[in-house]
Enzyme design. Structure first.
Site, PDB file in Angstrom:
ATOM      1  CB  SER A   1     -40.997  -6.429  -2.851  1.00  0.00           C
ATOM      2  OG  SER A   1     -39.942  -7.433  -3.332  1.00  0.00           O
TER       3      SER A   1
ATOM      4  CG  ASP B   1     -46.700   5.788  -3.047  1.00  0.00           C
ATOM      5  OD1 ASP B   1     -46.413   6.729  -4.049  1.00  0.00           O
ATOM      6  OD2 ASP B   1     -47.365   5.977  -2.351  1.00  0.00           O
TER       7      ASP B   1
ATOM      8  CG  HIS C   1     -49.652   2.904 -11.331  1.00  0.00           C
ATOM      9  ND1 HIS C   1     -50.978   3.564 -11.397  1.00  0.00           N
ATOM     10  CD2 HIS C   1     -49.899   2.173  -9.943  1.00  0.00           C
ATOM     11  CE1 HIS C   1     -51.921   3.150 -10.275  1.00  0.00           C
ATOM     12  NE2 HIS C   1     -50.876   2.175  -9.549  1.00  0.00           N
TER      13      HIS C   1
END
Length: 281
Positions: free
Chosen positions: A247, A88, A144
């Site tokens: 980050s 995200d 992911h």
């Protein structure tokens, strides 16, 4: 250059990040709940997507920040040829890697060789494509797999811990090639793929699913871990790593294997599992 950005050149990056880490891992209820409540309120964190939606149920701020999502909150794109968005956040930049150069912002760039700390490792990506995804404090902080890959090695590259917020990206030259980072090399059915976990000020913790905590310990020399023959294969959309705070993650794909989704541009909001690129078949 802003005063805040100027100050970051002089700040003791690792010391401040170590202090922040101590606070993040504190199990003192008043400390953890104050941090959780402050971040939830300031950044509008949506806990309804979390596997544990009650903010009082997290034993530490770090547990809250690395929270899992409830089942079905994110899904992999249905197109089997879609290389997936790894996290995200927002697109910082994305596009072609031109003669080994990766665009940062407003005329600034850095090389793939600088990012990967190796001229040889950068060669397959010299005319490939990249995507830089910025995770803000409100976002889900697990990363992911964009595509199924077998881990071959990781490279811990020491460096500074500048902020990776939009202002710093515009103003700090070669920022992502200067910050401490973990380069993860994978073999896939289309060739090599790199996923780079970039640390930042107060955001220096990186963990992987295969090895646990990778950063800190902070490094002073480039350190490689080899996984040849270890049989660590992660499926498309599987969790691979996490940050202890917001980050940046950078995905590098080699030349001629995929086309970035045309809807993506700087500042595009993105979600894990959406289409990052389409594989050429």
């Amino acid at each position: 250059m802003s005063l805040v950005t100027r100050l970051t050149y002089a700040l003791p990056h690792r010391f401040l990040s170590s202090l922040a880490r101590s606070l993040a891992y504190s199990k003192h209820p008043r400390v953890s709940q104050w941090l959780i409540d402050t971040v939830t309120r300031k950044f509008g964190v949506d806990l309804q997507e979390a596997a544990i939606s009650n903010p009082r149920s997290y034993e530490s701020f770090n547990a809250f920040f690395t929270r899992a999502l409830r089942p079905g909150a994110r899904e992999a794109h249905r197109d089997d040829n879609a290389i997936l968005m790894p996290a995200d956040g927002r697109i910082s930049q994305c596009g072609p890697i031109r003669n080994g150069e990766i665009f940062q912002a407003k005329g600034r760039s850095f090389t793939a060789a600088e990012l990967l700390a190796s001229e040889d490792d950068a060669k397959p990506f010299a005319d490939g494509v990249f995507a830089t995804v910025y995770l803000s404090p409100r976002d889900y902080h697990r990363v992911h797999m964009p595509w199924t890959g077998t881990l071959t090695r990781t490279v811990h590259v020491p460096g500074r811990l500048f902020s990776v917020g939009p202002a710093a990206v515009r103003l700090v030259p070669r920022l992502f090639a200067r910050n401490e980072r973990l380069v993860c090399h994978f073999d896939t059915d289309f060739g090599p793929m790199c996923v780079v976990m970039v640390g930042a000020l107060l955001v220096s913790g990186v963990e992987t699913v295969w090895s646990g905590v990778e950063i800190p310990q902070y490094g002073h020399i480039v350190t490689e871990k080899r996984y040849d023959g270890a049989g660590i294969t992660l499926e498309r959309f599987a969790e691979m790593a996490r940050f202890n705070y917001g980050s940046t993650v950078i995905v590098l794909l080699p030349a001629g294997v995929a086309t970035l989704d045309p809807s993506l541009h700087a500042e595009s909001p993105v979600r894990l599992g959406e289409r990052l690129a389409t594989l050429h078949r």
